[in-house]
Structure formats: structure tokens, C-alpha cells
Design an enzyme around this catalytic site. Structure first.
Site, PDB file in Angstrom:
ATOM      1  N   SER B  51      -3.164  -1.430   3.603  1.00  0.00           N
ATOM      2  CA  SER B  51      -1.762  -1.114   3.622  1.00  0.00           C
ATOM      3  C   SER B  51      -1.520  -0.073   4.493  1.00  0.00           C
ATOM      4  O   SER B  51      -0.524   0.276   5.065  1.00  0.00           O
ATOM      5  CB  SER B  51      -1.037  -0.804   2.293  1.00  0.00           C
ATOM      6  OG  SER B  51      -1.462   0.308   1.908  1.00  0.00           O
ATOM      7  N   LYS B 100       0.489   5.613   0.056  1.00  0.00           N
ATOM      8  CA  LYS B 100       1.601   5.312   1.102  1.00  0.00           C
ATOM      9  C   LYS B 100       1.878   6.474   1.852  1.00  0.00           C
ATOM     10  O   LYS B 100       1.530   7.515   1.471  1.00  0.00           O
ATOM     11  CB  LYS B 100       2.418   4.524   0.380  1.00  0.00           C
ATOM     12  CG  LYS B 100       2.389   3.197  -0.284  1.00  0.00           C
ATOM     13  CD  LYS B 100       2.256   2.039   0.519  1.00  0.00           C
ATOM     14  CE  LYS B 100       2.018   0.952  -0.127  1.00  0.00           C
ATOM     15  NZ  LYS B 100       0.279   0.870  -0.545  1.00  0.00           N
TER      16      LYS B 100
END
Lengths: 186, 185
Positions: B51, B100
Site C-alpha cells: 500500500s 499509511k
């Protein structure tokens, strides 16, 4: 004097032949040991059990506004094993440091009322995966999931086991829904 | 039974077992210190998944090697800024920890990406908007899937990359420019 010295002899001998040097003679060793004990106490507090004061009007019939202490089990951290009807200690998701105590009204998959029952609205929401719906016992004076929505279970720090102070009011917290559900389960 | 007990007792009197036992016990007293340090000060972590491609796990589709990073946990929830790379417990599963980049802070208006139902959203108080770096939105499950997350879920910040060597060093998050579609609040 003689009988006393014979009583003391084992201690004196141990002190003379002690293999470990005394703690106070080694400040560094004392410091290390203190650090170890503090870390152990911190882990016990964070993952085992803790005691602290509860304040605020949001849980009123269950807890007074102030001067009450509660016992929290951190074994229920992250909502592990928490059931509907339990009281939980959680980090308030919209505030940087504050914590609160509320009652679990819904767990993932449950449908719950978004507003208070007397609000006239019967809109419902399904609690998303990994969240819970928390509401205070004193509906008009509680800021809870009705205001900030479902709370991630990761913010649950533990479950309230008992009211410990004042001592003459000691009381284990019973899940009010349990007796009914146990009847229907059997 | 008695003879067994005597045998255990005898064996514990042999110097090796006793020494080894005290050694293990002494080692065990350090476990709380290590756990406390790893949860409250810093931890070295491996990055899973694509990600954060291309910033982390740059070769996720060429090799199984993963990036080794330093996760700084001291005061991680204080003064979060756009561009920081944070780790947090995912809102949909309290046992999972995700990494993230912080895209929006409270009050910001964020133009969302694909799976999110609304075109834009104002990040509520005490919350942040996090997204993966991957340009392909299918590679990252982030705020576009589960919405803004509470800053209280943040467990740490990625401050250094330790391996691979060619990009080891500080994470220069302050050089990261805002993603297109952020209106600062």
C-alpha cells in the site's frame, strides 16, 4: 546478651557470607532494579488491572458524579470478550487525551438507534465491523456514540469490574442483560 | 512420587541447572522493560504489503523482501502533520496494525478516491485522513474504504528506514507535497 546473639547468628553469618553485594552499595544496580519494577508495574496496570476515580454525570444512576473509584480489567483490552450491557473504559475518539466510561449497547453487526429513544426519530444504524456503540446511562447528560458515532474497539482499554470506593458501597458490576439472555440461551 | 520429587530436587542442586535457572530468571526480569520500550518508545518493524509503494516495499512485485523501519512511538499522537507516515490500529479490526500516510488533518476538506461513497468530506475533530502512497487505489485499504480515523488509533510514526541500504535514513516526510484535492482547514 548471649542468647540474643545466638538468635541473631544465622542472620549475621548470612550477611557475612552473602554472595550478592548489598543493593545500596551499588546505586546503578538499584536504579536498574527500580526501572524493572516500574516497567513491570506499568505492564500490570496496562494489561492486567487498574483502579482509578470516575467522574462526570453521564453514568448517573450507576456511578455518582464524583468521589467514586472503580476497578478495571484490562484483559478486555481492544474489546476482547466484551458483551452488550458491559461497562467499558475507552479513549474518547474525538479528544486527544480524555477517557470515558460508557455502556456497550451494540457490537459489530448489531442494529442500534442513532438517537435517544425519546427523540422521536427511530433511525437505526448497523455497527460496522471492529466498532461498538457506546451510550451513557444518563441519556440527557451523556456525550457518547449518539454524538460521535461508533467507537473503534481498538480504543477500548478495559471493562469495569467493580466499584471499589467508597468501601461501604463496594459492588461488583453485573451485566443487567446477562440474566435474561442466560434464561433464553438455556 | 516421592522418588521423583527427590530426583527433581537433586537435579536442581546440580550447579548447571541452578545456574541456568537463575540466568533464565534474570533474563525474564528484562521482559517487562523490553515490552514497555517497544510499546512506548520505539520498535523496529517490517512493512507488509504494497500500500505504500513506491515509498516502502518498492519491489513488492519483484521480491518477497520487506522493508525494515524504525517505528517511533513516543508522543506519536501529538502534533501530527500532513505527510507523516504513521502506524495505527485499523478501525475495522482492533488486532491489525496498518501503515499509511497522513493526508488530511481535522477540519481539512478531502476530495476522496474511488471506493469512498462521497465525493469529498470534511475531516471531523480529533480525526485524520490516511491513505497509502500507491497510485493504484486497489493496492491500499485506507480512509477511502473506512473513512477518517480517530487520531487516538495512531500507535507510532515511521521516522527511519533501516533496510534496504540504498534508501536507508530519515523519512523526510516534511518534503512530501499535499496530494491534489486537499483544502487545508
Amino acid at each position: 546478651m548471649a542468647p540474643f546473639s545466638s538468635l541473631l547468628r544465622p542472620f549475621l553469618r548470612r550477611a557475612q557470607t552473602a554472595q550478592q553485594p548489598s543493593l545500596l552499595g551499588h546505586p546503578f544496580r538499584l536504579l536498574l532494579r527500580t526501572v524493572k519494577y516500574f516497567c513491570f508495574a506499568h505492564l500490570f496496570w496496562e494489561y492486567g488491572y487498574s483502579i482509578g476515580p470516575a467522574e462526570g454525570p453521564s453514568m448517573l444512576p450507576t456511578f455518582e458524579v464524583s468521589n467514586e473509584w472503580i476497578l478495571i480489567s484490562k484483559l478486555y483490552r481492544h474489546g476482547r470478550g466484551v458483551q452488550v450491557g458491559d461497562l467499558v473504559n475507552y479513549k474518547i475518539p474525538i479528544e486527544p487525551h480524555a477517557e470515558g466510561i460508557k455502556r456497550v449497547v451494540g457490537l459489530p453487526g448489531d442494529y442500534v438507534l442513532i438517537d435517544s429513544p425519546d427523540s422521536g426519530s427511530d433511525a437505526m444504524i448497523q455497527v460496522p465491523p471492529g466498532h461498538c456503540w457506546l451510550v451513557g446511562d444518563n441519556l440527557p447528560a451523556s456525550r457518547d456514540s449518539r454524538a460521535f458515532g461508533p467507537v473503534p474497539l481498538a480504543l477500548v482499554r478495559g471493562k469495569v469490574l467493580a466499584k471499589t470506593w467508597p468501601f461501604y458501597e463496594f459492588q461488583w458490576m453485573r451485566n443487567p442483560l446477562k440474566e435474561y439472555s442466560s434464561v433464553s440461551d438455556s | 512420587m516421592a522418588s521423583l520429587w527427590a530426583r527433581i530436587g537433586a537435579s536442581s542442586r546440580t550447579p548447571f541447572t541452578r545456574q541456568f535457572g537463575t540466568y533464565l530468571l534474570g533474563l525474564a526480569t528484562w521482559v517487562p522493560v523490553v515490552v514497555w520500550f517497544n510499546t512506548n518508545v520505539a520498535e523496529i518493524t517490517l512493512i507488509n504489503g504494497p500500500s505504500m509503494y513506491p515509498f516502502l516495499n518498492s519491489h513488492y512485485n519483484e521480491s518477497t523482501r520487506r522493508d525494515l523501519v524504525l517505528n517511533w512511538k513516543l508522543y506519536a499522537q501529538e502534533s501530527l502533520a500532513r505527510g507523516m507516515i504513521v502506524t495505527f490500529r485499523t478501525p475495522h479490526d482492533p488486532n491489525k496494525i496498518s501503515v499509511k500516510r497522513v493526508i488530511g488533518l481535522e477540519g481539512d476538506i478531502v476530495h476522496t478516491r474511488r471506493p469512498y461513497p462521497n465525493g469529498y468530506i470534511r475531516v471531523p475533530p480529533g480525526h485524520i485522513w490516511v491513505e497509502g502512497d500507491a497510485a493504484d487505489e486497489r493496492l491500499s485499504i485506507d480512509s477511502n474504504t473506512y473513512g477518517p480515523i480517530s487520531a487516538r488509533l495512531v500507535t507510532g510514526r515511521i521516522t527511519h528506514i533501516l533496510s534496504p541500504w540504498n534508501k536507508a535514513g530519515r523519512v523526510r516526510w516534511w518534503e512530501h507535497v499535499d496530494r491534489v484535492g486537499i483544502v487545508r482547514g
